[in-house]
Design an enzyme around this catalytic site. Sequence first.
Site, PDB file in Angstrom:
ATOM      1  N   THR A 297       0.806  -1.218   0.000  1.00  0.00           N
ATOM      2  CA  THR A 297       0.000   0.000   0.000  1.00  0.00           C
ATOM      3  C   THR A 297       0.837   1.266   0.000  1.00  0.00           C
ATOM      4  O   THR A 297       0.470   2.258  -0.630  1.00  0.00           O
ATOM      5  CB  THR A 297      -0.930   0.006   1.230  1.00  0.00           C
ATOM      6  N   ASP A 391      -7.991  -6.086  -6.778  1.00  0.00           N
ATOM      7  CA  ASP A 391      -8.967  -4.998  -6.826  1.00  0.00           C
ATOM      8  C   ASP A 391      -9.115  -4.449  -8.243  1.00  0.00           C
ATOM      9  O   ASP A 391      -8.244  -3.700  -8.705  1.00  0.00           O
ATOM     10  CB  ASP A 391      -8.542  -3.843  -5.910  1.00  0.00           C
ATOM     11  N   TYR A 422     -34.547 -18.448   0.719  1.00  0.00           N
ATOM     12  CA  TYR A 422     -35.267 -17.401  -0.024  1.00  0.00           C
ATOM     13  C   TYR A 422     -34.395 -16.762  -1.099  1.00  0.00           C
ATOM     14  O   TYR A 422     -34.886 -16.059  -1.977  1.00  0.00           O
ATOM     15  CB  TYR A 422     -35.808 -16.332   0.938  1.00  0.00           C
ATOM     16  N   SER A 442     -25.796  -8.223  -0.352  1.00  0.00           N
ATOM     17  CA  SER A 442     -26.298  -7.461  -1.499  1.00  0.00           C
ATOM     18  C   SER A 442     -25.088  -6.943  -2.251  1.00  0.00           C
ATOM     19  O   SER A 442     -24.108  -6.524  -1.639  1.00  0.00           O
ATOM     20  CB  SER A 442     -27.166  -6.275  -1.063  1.00  0.00           C
TER      21      SER A 442
END
Length: 625
Positions: A297, A391, A422, A442
């Site tokens: 990073t 990424d 479901y 989601s």
Amino acid sequence: MNYQIPEINLKALFLGDKGENVDLFKEILLKVVDEHVGWRQNYQPQDLPVITPYDKTSQSFEDTANHMRSVFNELSSKLRSESLPWHTAGRFWGHMNSETLMPAIIAYTAAMLWNGNNVAYESSPGTSQMEEEVGHHLCKMMSYIEGKSWGHICADGSIANLEGLWYARNMKSLPLAIKEIAPEYVKGKSDWELLNMSSNAILDIMEKIPDRLDDIKAKSARSGRYLNKLGKWLIPQTKHYSWLKAADIIGIGLDNVVAIDVDSTYHMDIEKLEATIRQLTADNIPILGVVGVVGSTEEGQIDHIHKIVELREKLEKEGIYYYIHVDAAYGGYARAIFLDENDEFIAFDKIDEVYKKHNIFTDMNLKNEWLTEDIYNAFKAMSQVETITIDPHKMGYIPYSAGAIVIKDSRMRDAISYFATYVFEKDADIPALLGAYILEGSKAGATAAAVWTAHHVLPLNVTGYGKLMGASIEGAYRFYNFLKNRKFNVDGKVIVLHPLTKPDFNMVDYVFNEEGNTDLEKMNKLNHDFFDYASYVKGDLYSNEFITSHTDFAIPDYGNSPLEFVNSLGFSRAEWDRAEKVTILRACALSPYAHDAKVFEEFAPKIEKAMQEKLEKIYLIEMNE
């Protein structure tokens, strides 16, 4: 569909430093919007429009539309006045942001009109299939075996890293659970031997007893068992801070995360890794796993993944095995530069021939300055590790938010799977089942559409993304060479630029120091002050002529790894011990334009002038204090 890939011209794929490709952008965007509207209109044509001409001429409709326009005026104002100019060809040398691929932006916008949720196939069949395909693209880029590997998109690298640790934790605990549920398959093995079984050996057993899989998983680490037996998770000092959060959330605990020293060029020290593993295992503490970083990073460096793999092979003969995860959130897409047009890893002695054929570098001298056998072998060895974080929203040049994880053996998914009736039926024949094997509940189908489109426009090899990676690396080396020993005269003082280390990839770290200065805290202040003027802190964003980022390499995180650099600048060991850190300026060279010698030469004097002006402001304030 098999596309005939042309000779890719990167300048056709971005909106442009001055919006030069806006007509092309609008052409494609309006086409997909029109097609979406046509799709709506043609669905059940017997249904009448619910928004009538009378509605559209009413005063309340017009007032509401005008109100919406006013809000968008304010939105545009805020974005234009409070955003960073990532798009610039040569003035932004800061964070991991840049121009974003035009096809990805348009695809994201188009797919948002459908607003699919890729967790449930029934609500997003089109984009779920795209995500499944993207996973296979990324696996292929890692040279994982087609049909036996798997991957998916997630929110970012932090989620992907967390999933990597989730896989490692559950996999490590499975042999202990098998001992409870199906002891005949691990008969005669001690707990130490069970905790040092290879991933392949574990998966081979699980494949033999599918009817007992749920019972075994129920007794694994997901139950809360064995967490204190799984051992240590070893990461380099250059790790991303998400690993600490992941260990906290997953239940491994921060006490079981061990930072391995890096060397003076910011690679994990393999000798110290081996020494740590031997010391821990001598005390009967197993090794849960080792993380290697491809594109750290703060430095952009590439850990020697090949040496981490070689060490595992050596220790496995002594009965010690560890899981390997590669955190390639930043550098993962760079593997495309090593794959030929047939997606085969290029032999080292053929690199120059292939790069010349596909125009990967405009200046092969810069390629020679960059590529070493360790960099080459590190990327090659990625095919041998269990899981990898990549990424797309970094070096994939995709809009946020798009992380990803790939797993070498798709059988591993069963170690973490959950089925919600479901959302997805357990044994249903679903073309692209994602939700059962991921953390998120989601996820935007638009992200999958953006990545899928980018991968089809730019193949993940030297014919596509390899060109973009080459441009980024070449631009970084132009900037690196520009910085080396550059001097500025300010108020009778000579200020010298010093790059931190030779880049493994496309990140260039550097410092300013006053010639003759032996006060490290004074140098740190100079560089922090420079950042203030080269950022949002004191520099107006839109009129700022040079923008960068900064970080600190401090003893608690980095130990004494920066000492060699600090010494090279004329500071003593005592001065390092007193200051306990060095403040670094950091440039992620993602511009798809700066590799071009003419472009860089145009911006170089502008960068130098901007640096001079910022230094003059700093010293003027210092004089007046």
